[in-house]
Design a protein around this motif. Structure first.
Motif, short mmCIF file in Angstrom:
data_model
loop_
_atom_site.label_atom_id
_atom_site.label_comp_id
_atom_site.label_asym_id
_atom_site.label_seq_id
_atom_site.Cartn_x
_atom_site.Cartn_y
_atom_site.Cartn_z
N ILE A 249 0.83 -1.21 0.00
CA ILE A 249 0.00 0.00 0.00
C ILE A 249 0.86 1.26 0.00
O ILE A 249 0.59 2.22 -0.73
N ALA A 250 1.92 1.26 0.80
CA ALA A 250 2.74 2.45 0.93
C ALA A 250 3.48 2.81 -0.35
O ALA A 250 3.93 3.95 -0.50
N ARG A 251 3.60 1.88 -1.27
CA ARG A 251 4.37 2.14 -2.48
C ARG A 251 3.50 2.25 -3.74
O ARG A 251 4.03 2.42 -4.83
N LEU A 252 2.18 2.12 -3.61
CA LEU A 252 1.30 2.25 -4.77
C LEU A 252 1.18 3.72 -5.17
O LEU A 252 1.33 4.61 -4.34
N PRO A 253 0.92 3.99 -6.45
CA PRO A 253 0.76 5.38 -6.90
C PRO A 253 -0.35 6.08 -6.13
O PRO A 253 -1.45 5.53 -5.95
#
Length: 506
Positions: A249-253
């Motif tokens: 989640i923390a790395r999704l656009p």
């Protein structure tokens, strides 16, 4: 694993540890994450967890496509045309919910991202709806049809609340043209493996002959156990997938908070769906998924009454079909990498249409082994393996192409609309699945197929008409789908150039 970074990917290419080894994901400012996913190879843990979620859809699709018409027609005693019509109406109504879910998912903003709140919340309703679908109470025929309608809408709507956001993760996890096909293939192999294992369990454990009931497919108590087992597995699969991808989640656009209300949201939906590539995929999917619905709905009729399969043959069938799944998992990405996704999809769906019709054409000409002859089953199984590989390969490539449409649209609109596009794809799958069941009911009615039929006792003329209508319809729709896939407007070079352009602009 080695990863290729895009120009704006920052530190986004390493695989995150699973959720159970991390604290809850903090809310991040938009500036801390990119607006474009990295061009990377997705890590093994994430890929497996992401693919495993499709187990729920595989069980649902197998049950709806293979057993639902048979259960309510032959077990509950309702006319096939009425069952097909009710299921079609339920799925068409439910399909209209998909765009709403797609819009809502795209506009969701929580510290768990846009997709995961929907994925978690869908697990229990899916399991409950599945139990209700296979356990109708003793009611009049009219109220039994109403029960079928309500249960079908509940199951499919809950599945949408999971599948649309889950599939929308594909273009968010990676922008790589070929990697999207690879991770999509994992979804399909898990989904089909689950569906085929439930098919095997149905034929060998749940729907087996009992005293007083020689045909196991008519064993009502078996359908109760089938439904309960499927509900439990679906619940677990969804939760495992959501938890296993939670760390991403923390790395999704991240997108800016949406502006405007319902009217703005639907205006954005209309703008996105004018995209030519999207419309071409929707049109191809309309035909490709209709023939899948017809094939699934009539499969047990063809196996039992045309080919007169014995119980042991049904037991082998799931393994044979799984060989085709594995071939699709390995072959579809490789073929697409060699000749491009549109041409590969067209070749595969045309092959599927030809192979599906072939044994019925040969049977009518008197050139195919008859039921009971030793050569019949091995030849059919060989055809089924290649046909299954071609059909599933087409679906894998169609889903991967839909992921590429996201950036194609973003160039024109300035927005990433993953939820909207995958909702559109899911709309086609559902609507055509309902149409497929409806057409199957019409084919049975047109052929004069009797209710409560016994294998070996159906008139030869009825079986001939059944096979003519089935094979002719399947082949014509498959060739039309192939023609539409060939008109998809871009390939790998255009996609990569578009990603580079968006990266520079970001």
């Amino acid at each position: 694993m080695g990863h290729t970074r895009s120009s704006n990917s920052a530190a986004l290419t390493c695989e995150a540890p699973p959720i159970w080894s991390r604290r809850p994901v903090p809310e991040l400012p938009v500036a801390d994450t990119p607006a474009l996913p990295p061009v990377r190879r997705v890590g093994t843990t994430t890929t497996l967890a992401y693919g495993f979620g499709a187990v729920a859809y595989g069980i649902k699709d197998n049950g709806f496509g293979t057993f639902l018409l048979l259960f309510y027609n032959q077990v509950m005693g309702l006319p096939s045309a009425q069952v097909g019509f009710v299921v079609m109406c339920a799925l068409l109504l439910d399909a209209c919910i998909d765009p709403v879910i797609g819009i809502a998912s795209d506009r969701t903003r929580t510290r768990w991202g846009r997709r995961h709140p929907w994925m978690y919340s869908a697990a229990v309703p899916i399991a409950l709806g599945w139990l209700l679908l296979w356990n109708p109470p003793e009611l009049s025929p009219g109220w039994t049809l109403a029960w079928l309608f309500g249960a079908a809408v509940l199951v499919r709507s809950a599945v949408s609340a999971y599948e649309v956001p889950s599939q929308a993760l594909t273009p968010e996890l990676t922008a790589d043209y070929d990697e999207r096909t690879r991770i999509t293939a994992y979804r399909y192999i898990f989904g089909w493996a689950a569906g085929l294992l439930m098919l095997l369990a149905a034929y060998q454990i749940f729907l087996v002959p009992e005293p007083g009931q020689a045909n196991g497919l008519l064993n009502r108590d078996g359908y109760t156990a089938f439904g309960a087992t499927g509900a439990g597995i679906m619940l677990v699969a969804i939760l495992v997938s959501a938890l296993g991808t939670h760390a991403e989640i923390a790395r999704l656009p991240r997108q800016p908070a949406p502006k405007g209300g319902v009217r703005t949201a639907f205006a954005e939906l209309l703008a996105a769906t004018r995209n030519r590539a999207f419309l071409m995929l929707m049109a191809a999917g309309l035909f490709a998924y209709t023939i899948q619905g017809i094939s699934f709905s009539l499969s047990n009729y063809l196996y039992s009454f045309v080919w007169e399969f014995e119980t042991a043959t049904f037991g082998l069938l799931a393994g044979v079909l799984f060989v085709g799944v594995v071939l699709a998992f390995l072959g579809a990405p490789a073929l697409a990498k060699r000749i491009g996704k549109p041409r590969a999809a067209a070749l595969l769906i045309a092959t599927a249409g030809t192979l599906q019709a072939l044994p019925f054409v040969l049977r009518l000409a008197g050139w195919f082994p008859a039921p009971g002859e030793a050569a019949m089953v091995p030849i059919l199984f060989g055809i089924y393996i290649v046909n299954t590989a071609a059909s599933i390969g087409t679906a894998i490539l169609g889903a991967s192409m839909m992921a590429d449409v996201v950036e194609h649209s973003e160039v024109d609109t300035g927005r990433r609309s993953e939820g909207v596009f995958f909702a559109g794809a899911f709309f086609v799958q559902k609507a055509t699945g309902g149409v497929g069941i409806f057409v199957s009911g019409l084919i049975l009615a047109a052929a004069g197929f009797p209710e409560n039929a016994t294998p070996g006792a159906v008139p030869a003329a009825t079986l001939d008409w059944l096979t003519i209508l089935f094979a002719g319809t399947y082949f014509a729709l498959a060739i039309t789908a192939a023609w539409l896939f060939l008109r998809f407007p871009f390939g790998p070079a255009e996609h990569r150039a578009r990603i580079e352009r968006l990266a520079r602009a970001g």
